[in-house]
Design an enzyme around this catalytic site. Sequence first.
Site: not given
Length: 353
Positions: A13, A35, A50, A73, A113, A144, A179
């Site tokens: 997104i 990827r 990757d 990501t 988070k 995070y 998400m």
Amino acid sequence: MAYRALIAGVSGIVGRHLAEHLLDTPGWEVVGLSRHAHDLPKGVRHIAGDLTDAAGLKAALNGVGASHVFITTWSRQATEAENIKVNGAMVANLLDALADQKPQHVALVTGLKHYLGPFEAYAKAKPITPFREEQPRLPYENFYYEQEDVVFDRAKRMGFSWTVHRPHTLIGYAVGNAMNMAATLGTYAAICEETGKPFVFPGSPEQFTACVDITDGRVLAKQLAWAATTPSAANQALNITNGEIFRWNWMWPKLAANLGVPAAAYPGHPTPLAESMAGMEPIWDKIAAAKGLQKNALNTVASWWHSDADLGRTIENFTDMTKARDLGFLAYQNSVRSFTDAFDRLRASKIIP
């Protein structure tokens, strides 16, 4: 001045909306790292790589010459300890692969988070709303924090500026993203219509009535681009939301109307999607065939667990935008249109009916 962006996670997104925004902005060229190429915006130069493969990543990115790096990501693991190990290494591998190329700026996208805690200790600290960037880290392990610390460390070593961007629930266009609430709710509505199930808000009473906000992928893209080229934003953590607050008891009927299903009365308790939508794969395949949709497996379109986590919170959660506003970022996005625009685009791409 010409900029070359390297977007890690370009098929998600955030990455997709950022690529589209930069390609529409004079002076930017875009290299996308993921990827698999998927269906990327026209104009993106794709590199297959990757982030967990340090040696392969270094070879893939040799000579890419990115002036700006956007990390959009992450990889979900079974425990927070594994989240820290894997996601921290992904950021380190990427930046170490670019160490001799001297990027000017690195942007890291995390989320709320940071304030609410990791999945294993989610919302246990009862943080004060609205969330503000200066609030201290919580006393829990959190991937995070590890990602941030890796960025801070490499910034000192490599000499780039950085920004950290903290969106709330992301709304936008993507397939196979963990998400994507817009795709999840669109799929939920289609299954409800097909089976006669009520299109009921699946979350907690607290979420149904409390103040909340969301982040459109497009407004996040604007902030990422703005911060990357605005000196006063350098080396800052920045919240990012649409700029308005709403309640789900107001939003839910509007989404139902756009999706063509009646909004059911809220029963006063959660009805998690992971439970009510269990075993619906044959129903979804039937809908997809009848409506001429793309042949996507249900679990690549809908992310029941993530929407359940967002909508099932038992505390109020919304974000302060003062810091970014004071620095000059003034973009705003209507939240109803965040959903309806995403629904329209998902329909046009034959992902939801």
